[in-house]
Design an enzyme around this catalytic site. Structure first.
Site, PDB file in Angstrom:
ATOM      1  N   ASP A   1       3.381   9.633  -0.998  1.00 43.16           N
ATOM      2  CA  ASP A   1       2.096   8.676  -0.440  1.00 43.16           C
ATOM      3  C   ASP A   1       2.111   7.611  -1.526  1.00 43.16           C
ATOM      4  O   ASP A   1       2.163   7.866  -2.740  1.00 43.16           O
ATOM      5  CB  ASP A   1       1.054   9.851  -0.385  1.00 43.16           C
ATOM      6  CG  ASP A   1       0.039   9.311   0.670  1.00 43.16           C
ATOM      7  OD1 ASP A   1       0.010   8.235   1.085  1.00 43.16           O
ATOM      8  OD2 ASP A   1      -0.793  10.399   1.122  1.00 43.16           O
TER       9      ASP A   1
ATOM     10  N   HIS B   1       0.811  -1.227  -0.026  1.00 42.47           N
ATOM     11  CA  HIS B   1       0.091   0.053  -0.098  1.00 42.47           C
ATOM     12  C   HIS B   1       0.803   1.285  -0.062  1.00 42.47           C
ATOM     13  O   HIS B   1       0.349   2.381  -0.291  1.00 42.47           O
ATOM     14  CB  HIS B   1      -0.956  -0.063   1.159  1.00 42.47           C
ATOM     15  CG  HIS B   1      -1.969  -1.042   0.949  1.00 42.47           C
ATOM     16  ND1 HIS B   1      -3.126  -0.785   0.611  1.00 42.47           N
ATOM     17  CD2 HIS B   1      -1.947  -2.430   1.357  1.00 42.47           C
ATOM     18  CE1 HIS B   1      -3.881  -2.040   0.503  1.00 42.47           C
ATOM     19  NE2 HIS B   1      -3.325  -2.749   0.976  1.00 42.47           N
TER      20      HIS B   1
HETATM   21  C1  GDG Z   1      -1.924   3.582   3.124  1.00 43.96           C
HETATM   22  C2  GDG Z   1      -1.084   4.408   2.277  1.00 43.96           C
HETATM   23  C3  GDG Z   1      -2.614   4.399   0.681  1.00 43.96           C
HETATM   24  C4  GDG Z   1      -8.734  10.250   8.017  1.00 43.96           C
HETATM   25  N1  GDG Z   1      -9.256  10.914   8.958  1.00 43.96           N
HETATM   26  C5  GDG Z   1     -10.434  10.505   9.577  1.00 43.96           C
HETATM   27  C6  GDG Z   1     -10.438   9.546   8.582  1.00 43.96           C
HETATM   28  N2  GDG Z   1      -9.668   9.125   7.711  1.00 43.96           N
HETATM   29  C7  GDG Z   1      -9.472   8.203   6.942  1.00 43.96           C
HETATM   30  C8  GDG Z   1      -9.629   8.851   5.430  1.00 43.96           C
HETATM   31  C9  GDG Z   1      -9.157   7.637   4.482  1.00 43.96           C
HETATM   32  C10 GDG Z   1      -8.066   7.025   5.400  1.00 43.96           C
HETATM   33  O1  GDG Z   1      -8.381   7.571   6.891  1.00 43.96           O
HETATM   34  C11 GDG Z   1      -6.656   7.700   5.084  1.00 43.96           C
HETATM   35  O2  GDG Z   1      -6.149   7.206   3.884  1.00 43.96           O
HETATM   36  P1  GDG Z   1      -4.969   6.874   3.407  1.00 43.96           P
HETATM   37  O3  GDG Z   1      -4.975   6.737   1.879  1.00 43.96           O
HETATM   38  O4  GDG Z   1      -3.911   8.001   3.649  1.00 43.96           O
HETATM   39  O5  GDG Z   1      -4.619   5.566   3.992  1.00 43.96           O
HETATM   40  P2  GDG Z   1      -3.686   4.697   4.821  1.00 43.96           P
HETATM   41  O6  GDG Z   1      -4.289   3.730   5.191  1.00 43.96           O
HETATM   42  O7  GDG Z   1      -3.248   5.835   6.020  1.00 43.96           O
HETATM   43  O8  GDG Z   1      -2.257   4.470   3.984  1.00 43.96           O
HETATM   44  C12 GDG Z   1      -1.641   5.259   1.361  1.00 43.96           C
HETATM   45  C13 GDG Z   1      -3.353   3.376   1.416  1.00 43.96           C
HETATM   46  O9  GDG Z   1      -2.640   2.870   2.425  1.00 43.96           O
HETATM   47  C14 GDG Z   1      -4.428   2.399   0.853  1.00 43.96           C
HETATM   48  O10 GDG Z   1      -3.674   1.509  -0.242  1.00 43.96           O
HETATM   49  O11 GDG Z   1      -3.664   5.426  -0.192  1.00 43.96           O
HETATM   50  O12 GDG Z   1      -0.826   5.813   0.739  1.00 43.96           O
HETATM   51  O13 GDG Z   1      -0.078   5.091   2.836  1.00 43.96           O
HETATM   52  O14 GDG Z   1      -9.985   6.816   4.200  1.00 43.96           O
HETATM   53  O15 GDG Z   1     -10.946   8.970   5.249  1.00 43.96           O
HETATM   54  N3  GDG Z   1     -11.804   8.820   9.026  1.00 43.96           N
HETATM   55  C15 GDG Z   1     -12.635   9.208   9.756  1.00 43.96           C
HETATM   56  N4  GDG Z   1     -12.306  10.296  10.723  1.00 43.96           N
HETATM   57  C16 GDG Z   1     -11.078  11.012  10.379  1.00 43.96           C
HETATM   58  O16 GDG Z   1     -10.964  12.021  11.042  1.00 43.96           O
HETATM   59  N5  GDG Z   1     -13.748   8.626   9.910  1.00 43.96           N
END
Ligand code: GDG
Length: 724
Positions: free
Chosen positions: A371, A164
């Protein structure tokens, strides 16, 4: 019936201690949603760490039972495991390395040991559940060693891996002391997926350079199987975000929050606390915008949500302090009684409130320094149901490869980001709608369910491809069959290629001299069969290496032939016209001058450009250039340019091993024919073989031969068997 096992470091739930009891809170993350369609079906299961340490055996038993109901199985980690494997090696070595933050990389052998130990724990937990025919889909960088650990115990299982986070360039990968182990761990899988083509390209290059495994068009050639590497950009549950944005609850929040920031344009930023997200740089860009555009004061504000994370790690603690300081500074400098430039929240929000933030913001400012994908930007786009709003997206996020209609920025170019915000604030509505529409269409189509489907289909495809190859494998049964047929034969002939078939490759071709074992095998075989060494090598080398052996030799792909009955020298089998050589040699020399380590070998009927000793990568590049250059020249001279193992050869097309082999058999009646070789020059031999011949290609490439064999070692084993 076979089942599917999903494996990730964290289970899609959180285990919380409350009033002496444990509680499970399901995770609504994108991965959990996408994979829900898989692990909730039939006998399938999700294996991972529940996110909390549990030492009491009774409590463990209780958790196992409760998770079983949810179709999950826990891997329990000790406090030490969490510190050394998770916070240590995963988050202080791999995470910074893979996000290009080499200054934060920690090289701690104890962390590495814990990483191996915990991967083994996962392996043991999976083996308790997995059967030999099951499909196991492993997720992410915490479990890089797991595919190979499983492969060793379940050689036929279907194992897939998806990463990821980004996969860094070879230059970064090589800094990690345990790089080879990590890559070897990953290639235990049958399918390895990344978000972007660049990640996949970096991975293939690192595998080639550090493990020596070669690849072509996304297929790695391992010893006994092929492995597919591909890019699968992950999507979101589009409908969920679109629906939520229109829901009554969210709209109520929009109204409520809206009152507090009335008349202002809103910039939204949402990230987990992490240095890869570029949060301080973003605040600084916003500060610069306010410095340069006084007219925006009071008219634009930033809603900044930072979700707490890894706050025990020193670099994260420092980052938090830096953000607090920057926000404090900008707010204290610009705030008025009815305007605060940055609304900063260091906490997470429930889904409906998050959706309200997406819905009400005019601009999403998603500017990570690096990212893997970034789902926030996709969620923002899906939540814009009236299609107005602008996405500013970092080129360093995987999502930028798909969302070309965003305003793409380099997050390190502060003025570029300032200008992007300014342009976004003044973007005409029609343009906003046009861009949003196009991004929405794409995100709807490639949602998380489609991502899972495409990945699973590809996995099936790889397994089929492997199946086709293994059905041709020279296993013990085939070896026995060949042996039996050889024993029965009255007149047999064996065509044996030399390099890559009877012996392995050597960086200096002249040093690949036949060893004792090989000379012994050839000697024994020649007592009971006609043996023909059929090679591209020059006649003098072959003649010297096999002097005194009672065998036939075909040198230089069929230019020279030496029959065992004529004790004398090689005879010219084909007429040579080498008037073309001067022109071609000049070109090759030019490429030698530009490529340290390259050299030319001159044979009677061909010129060979060797690049075995050239820096890897550069050799390939030059070879491609030379190839297209020579192809053009070759037409004029009626020559053929052929790519071999670290060589490019140009020669007359009518001279090949197949023609020489056919001539060798002319007028004879053989009731056993065997031809073994390892590259394209041997394909001519295979093509020329009569139907009843056994033809075998070393390695698992596609071939005209009727069988594939694993390696030189196996070839020798087979030949030895014939002598028994
Ligand atoms: C890995 C990789 C890749 C955030 N704040 C709140 C909240 N979120 C949710 C968002 C989103 C998720 O968290 C963050 O998304 P990412 O894409 O950064 O995902 P990660 O799992 O951290 O990271 C990344 C991902 O895997 C998928 O393959 O995109 O590059 O690092 O869904 O909505 N959700 C809620 N409250 C918040 O305050 N409910």
């Amino acid at each position: 019936m076979s089942k599917t096992i999903i494996v990730s470091n964290r289970l899609p739930i959180s285990l919380r201690h409350r009033n002496g009891r444990f509680e499970f809170k399901p995770s609504a993350g994108g991965l959990a949603t996408g994979l829900g369609s898989i692990y909730k079906e039939g006998e399938n299961i999700w294996i991972g760490w529940p996110g909390n340490t549990v030492d009491d055996p009774e409590q463990r038993a209780e958790i196992i039972l409760e998770l079983h109901e949810l179709k999950m199985a826990p891997v329990f980690l000790s406090k030490e495991d969490v510190e050394e494997f998770y916070e240590g090696f995963s988050n202080e070595t791999l995470w910074p390395a893979f996000h290009y933050f080499t200054q934060y990389m920690v090289y701690n052998p104890e962390h590495w040991e814990a990483y191996v130990r915990v991967n083994q724990k996962f392996c043991d937990a999976i083996l308790k559940k997995a059967g030999p025919e099951d499909t196991i889909w492993i997720h992410d960088y915490q479990l890089l060693l797991l595919p190979q650990m499983l492969r060793e115990v379940l050689p036929n299982a279907t194992i897939a891996f998806f990463q990821h986070i980004p996969f860094p360039s070879y230059e970064i990968m090589r800094m990690i002391p345990w790089r080879k182990e990590l890559l070897t761990g990953m290639v235990g899988a049958d399918l390895i997926g990344f978000h972007t083509y660049d990640d996949m390209r970096h991975f293939l290059s690192a595998v080639g350079r550090l493990t020596g495994l070669s690849s072509e068009s996304g297929y790695i050639q391992a010893e006994n199987r092929i492995i597919n590497v591909d890019s699968f950009p992950m999507g979101i549950d589009y409908d969920k975000y679109a629906k939520q944005a229109k829901s009554k609850k969210t709209l109520r929040f929009v109204e409520e929050f809206g009152k507090q920031v009335e008349g202002q344009k809103l910039l939204l930023t949402i990230d987990r606390l992490d240095y890869s997200k570029g949060i301080p740089q973003r605040i600084q860009a916003f500060n610069q915008l306010l410095e340069q555009h006084k007219e925006l004061h009071g008219k634009v504000s930033m809603i900044m949500i930072v979700v707490p994370s890894r706050d025990k790690v020193q670099s994260y603690k420092e980052l938090k302090e830096e953000i607090d300081l920057l926000v404090g500074r900008i707010n204290s400098e610009y705030s008025t009684l009815n305007w605060v430039p940055v609304h900063y929240f260091y906490r997470s929000f429930p889904f409906d409130e998050l959706s309200a933030f997406y819905n009400m913001s005019d601009i999403a400012l998603v500017t990570p320094l690096r990212d893997g994908m970034n789902l926030v930007c996709k969620e923002f786009v899906a939540s814009k149901t009236n299609q107005t709003g602008v996405l500013i997206l970092s080129e360093m996020a995987g999502a930028s490869k798909e969302l070309q209609d965003a305003i793409l920025v380099n997050p390190n170019d502060r003025q570029g980001v300032v200008d992007a915000i300014f342009n976004a604030l003044s973007m005409p509505q029609e343009e906003q709608v046009a861009r949003m529409n196009s991004m929405q269409e794409s995100l709807k189509k490639y949602d998380v369910f489609q991502w899972v489907k495409v990945f699973m289909d590809r996995l099936e495809h790889v397994k089929q491809k492997q199946e086709e190859l293994t059905s041709k494998d020279v296993d013990t049964k085939v070896m026995n069959e060949i042996q039996a047929s050889f024993k029965k034969a009255k007149k047999s002939i064996l065509f044996l290629d030399y390099d890559g078939t009877l012996t392995g490759f050597h960086s200096d071709p002249q040093k690949a001299i036949p060893d004792e074992e090989l000379r012994g095998i050839v000697k024994e075989l020649s007592k009971i069969s006609q043996v023909v060494i059929i090679s591209g090598r020059d006649k003098d080398t072959l003649g010297k290496w096999f002097a005194g052996q009672n065998i036939d030799m075909i040198a230089e792909h069929g230019v020279w032939v030496k029959r065992k009955e004529d004790n004398g020298d090689f005879e010219l089998y084909a007429e040579i016209d080498d008037s073309w050589k001067d022109d071609i040699r000049k070109i090759m020399e030019y490429y030698v001058l530009r490529t340290p380590g390259a050299f030319i070998e001159e044979k009677h009927h061909s010129l060979v450009w060797h690049y075995r000793k050239v820096e890897s990568g550069l050799g390939d590049l030059r070879m491609r250039e030379l190839f297209s250059h020579l192809k053009y020249m070759a037409r004029g001279h009626n020559l053929q340019v052929l790519e071999g193992n670290m060589v490019l050869e140009i020669k007359r097309p009518d001279i090949n091993k197949g023609r020489a082999a056919t001539a060798m058999m002319k007028g004879m009646e053989y009731d056993f024919i065997l031809a073994i070789g390892d590259d394209w020059t041997d394909e001519d031999t295979f093509k020329a073989m009569p139907k009843n011949a056994y033809s075998i290609r070393v390695g698992y490439a596609y071939t005209q031969a009727n069988f594939n064999i694993k390696s030189v070692k196996q070839v020798r084993q087979l030949l030895q068997k014939l002598t028994l």
